[in-house]
Design an enzyme around this catalytic site. Structure first.
Site, PDB file in Angstrom:
ATOM      1  N   LYS A   1     -25.353  39.055  15.948  1.00  0.00           N
ATOM      2  CA  LYS A   1     -24.315  39.003  14.927  1.00  0.00           C
ATOM      3  C   LYS A   1     -24.676  39.992  13.821  1.00  0.00           C
ATOM      4  O   LYS A   1     -25.535  39.734  12.997  1.00  0.00           O
ATOM      5  CB  LYS A   1     -24.148  37.612  14.311  1.00  0.00           C
ATOM      6  CG  LYS A   1     -22.818  37.523  13.504  1.00  0.00           C
ATOM      7  CD  LYS A   1     -22.814  36.436  12.454  1.00  0.00           C
ATOM      8  CE  LYS A   1     -23.295  36.909  11.122  1.00  0.00           C
ATOM      9  NZ  LYS A   1     -22.421  37.920  10.468  1.00  0.00           N
TER      10      LYS A   1
ATOM     11  N   CYS B   1     -34.940  46.345   1.357  1.00  0.00           N
ATOM     12  CA  CYS B   1     -35.768  45.192   0.988  1.00  0.00           C
ATOM     13  C   CYS B   1     -37.153  45.619   0.524  1.00  0.00           C
ATOM     14  O   CYS B   1     -37.804  44.901  -0.239  1.00  0.00           O
ATOM     15  CB  CYS B   1     -35.875  44.224   2.166  1.00  0.00           C
ATOM     16  SG  CYS B   1     -36.495  44.979   3.679  1.00  0.00           S
TER      17      CYS B   1
ATOM     18  N   GLU C   1     -34.092  40.204  -7.221  1.00  0.00           N
ATOM     19  CA  GLU C   1     -33.804  41.322  -6.324  1.00  0.00           C
ATOM     20  C   GLU C   1     -32.389  41.836  -6.588  1.00  0.00           C
ATOM     21  O   GLU C   1     -31.410  41.203  -6.212  1.00  0.00           O
ATOM     22  CB  GLU C   1     -33.944  40.885  -4.865  1.00  0.00           C
ATOM     23  CG  GLU C   1     -33.801  42.044  -3.898  1.00  0.00           C
ATOM     24  CD  GLU C   1     -33.968  41.627  -2.444  1.00  0.00           C
ATOM     25  OE1 GLU C   1     -34.540  42.411  -1.671  1.00  0.00           O
ATOM     26  OE2 GLU C   1     -33.516  40.523  -2.090  1.00  0.00           O
TER      27      GLU C   1
ATOM     28  N   GLU D   1     -37.232  37.845   7.940  1.00  0.00           N
ATOM     29  CA  GLU D   1     -37.645  38.884   6.980  1.00  0.00           C
ATOM     30  C   GLU D   1     -36.622  38.831   5.874  1.00  0.00           C
ATOM     31  O   GLU D   1     -35.452  39.174   6.074  1.00  0.00           O
ATOM     32  CB  GLU D   1     -37.711  40.258   7.649  1.00  0.00           C
ATOM     33  CG  GLU D   1     -38.429  41.294   6.813  1.00  0.00           C
ATOM     34  CD  GLU D   1     -37.481  42.153   5.990  1.00  0.00           C
ATOM     35  OE1 GLU D   1     -37.338  41.856   4.780  1.00  0.00           O
ATOM     36  OE2 GLU D   1     -36.886  43.076   6.549  1.00  0.00           O
TER      37      GLU D   1
END
Length: 492
Positions: free
Chosen positions: A182, A292, A395, A258
């Protein structure tokens, strides 16, 4: 230069070896983030569609030849996928640039070749995988086998969609599992082609399936809750990872995550700034900061602080922000309107927190008319004395970085570790002892010294704390995608 005129594509689901429409005929639109032009209409998978995909993957695993195929033959087909990807390199890079908004040159020169290498690497690696033997004096002999787990759900993000999908698909297929992929709903174009690439490479029907849709109460939730799914490999936001764990808990699914990051990029006073500045610029603004591993917290020793800020500001202002298809472009737009609003909300937060704006903080003023609706933001640099401020802790996932001063090694380590994340870190120093010392003290899964974003695919990759669960890379990926079996033989 105007962006490549991409026709509006119809993106179907790939289930059991063929492209099919959604059972509800529900479509959602995908837009080019540089222009806001519609580039695709995508079939959203219903619960019934996800069920068909998962059952196709289960049949292919239990009844098909893939799991029991000789490793050499299986790996030849995976390597053929890698060859096809390189044959279609330009097409895939153009689509990735259009879909994500990243510079075409980055996709063509780095990401598509790395995607092919991901598949080839794990095909080569699994062929060399052995087992262990444990003799028990002269009466028994134990040995191990590594066998596939079953059906894997591979859920991938929008920032590096094709590369990160192949990073999961390579070990998944090499180990003999089947997959339901997906991709992120914002960037499905290239990943949707993996179905036809797998089929052309001779991968049996049902081994690779691709479904499209959203997360909660949609395709993502249907997939992670499905009883036929044995394991989930996910890359994305920490909050989404928590939701996936809850959804998969009832069926005890194995997970590899992750997740988010807020890396400290530590610049000591003895750093070689001729190297540190350009690499720190790349770490801050590659893919518009939508990485990331971005070095978005830059910690600079106070004795060189002013010099670093001045040189970093100059380098940031020299970046060319513009059309992703233009070879001169260093930085494209943010991926979507929703994400643009999230990132730009931190500009107001920075004001409220009394951060000092060094450069950027607004939409570029020199964009041509055809990019006027794109989700663009200048490379934005703040200075803040308080490492606990929100812009230093959360973040942002955009071209926004904060430079924080420090005085001592101990202070640098304390600031670096004072975060919920622990994915990676960067250290700049010419002192070998300090490099080792600080690398051992910073709590993160990967530490780069005098470099950034260098990957050996054999090495473990993953995060401490809320940056993830488990490791990927080399034997670590194969440990996740295999079951270790012990066989004990009586010798007498």
């Amino acid at each position: 230069m105007k962006s490549v005129d991409t026709k509006v594509r119809e993106i179907k689901l790939f289930i059991d070896g063929e492209y099919v429409t959604s059972s509800s005929h529900s479509l959602f639109e995908v837009k080019n983030p540089a222009t806001q032009e519609v580039i695709a209409k995508v079939h959203e998978a219903t619960k019934e569609d996800v069920d068909r995909a998962c059952k196709a993957a289960r049949r292919a695993f239990e009844e098909g030849p893939w799991r029991t195929m000789p490793v050499k033959e299986r790996c030849e087909k995976i390597r053929r996928m890698a060859e096809i990807i390189m044959e279609r390199r330009e097409e895939l890079a153009r689509l990735e640039a259009t879909d994500v908004g990243k510079p075409y040159s980055v996709a063509f020169e780095k990401e598509i070749p790395r995607s092919a290498h991901n598949l080839k690497f794990f095909a080569d690696f699994i062929e060399q995988l052995g087992g262990e033997v444990y003799p028990m004096e002269e009466e028994y002999l134990n040995y191990t086998r590594y066998e596939p787990v079953g059906v894997a759900a591979l859920i991938t993000p929008w920032n590096l969609p094709f590369m990160l999908t192949t990073w999961k698909l390579g070990p998944c297929l090499a180990a003999g599992n089947t997959a339901v992929i997906k991709p992120a709903e914002a960037t499905p174009l290239t990943v949707s082609l993996l179905g036809e690439i797998a089929k052309e490479a001779g991968i049996p029907d049902g081994v690779v399936n691709v479904v499209h849709g959203f997360g909660p109460n949609s395709t993502g939730e249907f997939l992670t809750a499905h009883p036929e799914v044995d394991l989930i490999s996910f890359t994305g936001e920490t909050t989404t990872g928590k939701a996936i764990m809850k959804t998969g808990a009832d069926t005890l699914k194995r997970v590899s995550f992750e997740l988010g990051g807020k890396a400290a990029n530590i610049i000591f006073e003895d750093a070689d700034l001729h190297k540190a500045i350009p690499v720190s610029i790349q770490a801050a603004f590659l893919n518009s900061g939508q990485v990331c591993l971005a070095g978005s917290r830059i910690l600079v020793q106070r004795s060189i602080f002013d010099e670093f800020v001045a040189r970093f500001k100059k380098a940031a202002e020299e970046l060319v922000v513009g059309d992703p298809q233009d070879p001169r472009t260093n930085m494209g737009p943010l991926v979507s309107e929703e994400h643009y609003k999230k990132v730009t909300s931190y500009l107001e937060i920075a004001k409220q927190e009394n951060a000092t704006l060094i450069t950027g903080g607004k939409r570029p003023s020199n964009l041509p008319d055809y990019l006027k609706n794109g989700f663009y933001l200048e490379p934005t640099v703040y200075v803040h004395e308080n490492p606990e401020a929100r812009i230093c802790q959360e973040e942002i996932f955009g071209p926004v970085v904060t430079i924080i001063p420090f005085d001592t090694e101990e202070e640098a380590v304390q600031i670096a570790n004072n975060t919920q994340y622990g994915l990676n870190g960067v250290i700049w120093t010419e002192n070998l002892q300090r490099a080792h010392r600080i690398s051992h003290q910073v709590r993160a899964g990967t530490i780069w010294v005098n470099c950034w974003f260098v990957r050996d695919l054999r090495a473990p990759f993953g995060g401490f704390k809320k940056s993830g669960i488990g490791r990927e890379g080399g034997k670590h990926s194969l440990e996740f995608f295999t079951e270790a079996k012990n066989i004990c033989i009586a010798l007498q």
